[in-house]
Enzyme design. Structure first.
Site, mmCIF file in Angstrom:
data_model
loop_
_atom_site.group_PDB
_atom_site.id
_atom_site.type_symbol
_atom_site.label_atom_id
_atom_site.label_comp_id
_atom_site.label_asym_id
_atom_site.label_seq_id
_atom_site.Cartn_x
_atom_site.Cartn_y
_atom_site.Cartn_z
ATOM 1 N N CYS A 404 0.856 -1.178 0.000
ATOM 2 C CA CYS A 404 0.000 0.000 0.000
ATOM 3 C C CYS A 404 0.895 1.231 0.000
ATOM 4 O O CYS A 404 2.112 1.128 -0.108
ATOM 5 C CB CYS A 404 -0.951 0.006 1.197
ATOM 6 S SG CYS A 404 -0.129 0.173 2.801
ATOM 7 N N ASP A 405 0.311 2.400 0.108
ATOM 8 C CA ASP A 405 1.087 3.633 0.058
ATOM 9 C C ASP A 405 2.179 3.680 1.110
ATOM 10 O O ASP A 405 3.347 3.921 0.809
ATOM 11 C CB ASP A 405 0.155 4.845 0.261
ATOM 12 C CG ASP A 405 -0.144 5.533 -1.060
ATOM 13 O OD1 ASP A 405 0.628 5.337 -2.006
ATOM 14 O OD2 ASP A 405 -1.144 6.249 -1.146
#
Length: 488
Positions: A404-405
């Site tokens: 994810c980010d």
């Protein structure tokens, strides 16, 4: 002809969106690894400044050096390291000291510029000269090149970049002060809330609002900017409405999602609930505006970034004597988002209210812009590697990474769930989590992302096997992955 033009427009929009996500992630990734240092500074500030919990003149001397030197240098080092490893980090930190010393305000934005610039400069030097260094002179050349390039960039930062960034920060600070005084700051939520739902939450919170908030907190001991994006109220209000007025799987899954979102601070959990009904974006916007308006009227804020955006983090970063004001703002955002979400749900007469089918339908429309095809037999999105078209099997999957980010939070929880499933199935396969920017392109890796982030993950690791889920905490894909690995 129109179909071709339509595809080109979709491709162009996707490219812009992916580009925005990459820039935002790059900015936030300079801050997120150092959040612990920001929290440490916030605790020191909350405790030892004159109006803190435990006023102490001597210990309060830690506040200014930490915010002036420590935090910007950490950001500069992280920015350089992302470009060219430890060597880039060192040059990035040296380059950052120029803008830090050359101004009289905390130079976070300057460090975000000079850190990556330092990493880029040393990387370019290595690309040109590394192969030309004679044997035995590597250490000499490496050390002196780092020192000389760092020295030059520090001077450039001191004389040129620092004053420019200082003027920009003064302009932005005056703009924010004007918005606060005119009670216009809540309008910012009309942009931040939609931005969060398209996975720019970390970029907004840590890349933009956080650095600006630190500058305010250095003067007043708190900043409303720390709570703008981290407020868990808008998402909780939407999930509460689904709990009471939703249908099918959405209603059944909302309570668990609400608890983890509000207490655990994983805001990504409410994104699918918003995306499945586009009008629901009005609910989170209303919640954000109501919360920020309340914070503004009470003249309150946090002493440091609340990360993750949990109610516990928010309370921990609340200044002395302002708990009621902060909780009032969170409550206002919950009520506003709940009321709007309730009206949307009650007005929607759709017969099919099943959460999974609505999310799958949403994913199908989004898939066209990301090169994803749907398996019509199972209605599950199947992501095929554009380079090799691999499928999931024990022959080509040696490890699994949830990406994810930020590489924490929701992806860590998803990795934990699949790791437990693999263990129960007797599969000895490593399951970890990572930020997308830290992924390495290696064969034999299955990368699992949420669908909005899949395009960036595929760019980062084209040789890997890719799969998407709509929700890291609850997805039928996990069982399918386990079954595929067991069968092969």
């Amino acid at each position: 002809m129109e179909a071709v033009n339509s595809k080109e427009r979709i491709k162009e929009k996707t490219s812009i969106k992916v580009g925005a996500q990459k820039v935002g992630t790059f900015l936030s990734n300079m801050v997120i690894p150092n959040i612990g240092a920001f929290i440490a500074w916030g605790i020191v500030t909350a405790l030892f400044i004159p109006n803190g919990y435990l006023p102490n003149e001597k210990l309060a001397e830690l506040v200014t050096p930490m915010i002036t030197y420590l935090l910007p240098l950490l950001i500069g080092y992280s920015g350089g390291k992302m470009i060219s490893g430890h060597r880039g980090g060192v040059v990035g930190a040296v380059a950052s000291i120029g803008v830090i010393v050359g101004t009289d305000v905390p130079m976070f934005i300057g460090a975000m510029i000079m850190g990556p610039f330092g990493g880029w400069a040393i990387k370019k030097f290595d690309d040109i000269f590394q192969s030309k260094i004679k044997a035995g002179f590597e250490m000499l050349v490496n050390n002196f090149s780092s020192g000389i390039i760092g020295f030059i960039l520090a001077i450039i930062g001191y004389l040129g970049i620092g004053p420019i960034v200082s003027n920009i920060m003064a302009f932005l600070g005056n703009g924010i002060e004007f918005m606060i005084n005119a009670n216009l700051l809540p309008l910012v939520n009309l942009f931040t809330e939609p931005g969060k739902v398209i996975f720019l939450n970390n970029a907004i919170n840590h890349g933009i609002l956080g650095p600006l908030g630190v500058e305010q907190a250095a003067e007043t001991g708190k900043s409303i900017l720390f709570i703008l994006s981290g407020n868990p109220g808008p998402g909780f209000g939407v999930l509460l409405a689904y709990m009471l007025f939703g249908k099918g799987t959405a209603k059944a899954s909302a309570p668990g999602a609400a608890i983890i979102q509000f207490i655990g601070g994983i805001h990504e959990l409410y994104f699918p609930y918003v995306l499945m009904k586009p009008l629901m974006i009005l609910a989170v916007m209303a919640g954000g505006v109501a919360g920020t308006l309340t914070f503004t009227l009470f003249d309150t804020g946090l002493v440091a970034t609340a990360s993750p955006g949990s109610i516990l983090s928010v309370i921990a970063m609340t200044p002395k004597g302002e708990y009621l004001q902060i909780l009032a703002g969170v409550l206002a955002s919950i009520v506003a988002s709940f009321v709007v979400a309730m009206l949307i749900l009650k007005a929607d007469r759709s017969e099919n209210e099943d959460f999974e089918s609505n999310v799958t339908k949403m994913q199908g429309m989004k898939a066209e812009s990301k090169g994803i095809v749907l398996n019509t037999a199972s209605d599950n999105p199947i992501v095929e590697s554009e380079s090799v078209g691999q499928t999931i099997s024990s022959a080509n999957v040696k490890r699994i990474i949830f990406a994810c980010d930020a590489g924490m939070g929701s992806s860590a929880m998803g990795a934990s769930i699949l790791r437990n499933k693999a263990k129960k199935a007797g599969l000895e396969i490593p399951v970890t989590n990572s930020a997308i920017s830290d992924l390495e392109d290696e064969e034999g890796t299955l990368i699992i992302t949420q669908i909005e982030l899949n395009a960036r993950a595929k760019q980062q690791t084209p040789s890997g096997v890719h799969e998407t889920v709509d929700n890291f905490l609850s997805s039928p894909k996990y069982d399918q992955v386990i079954e595929s690995l067991l069968r092969s």
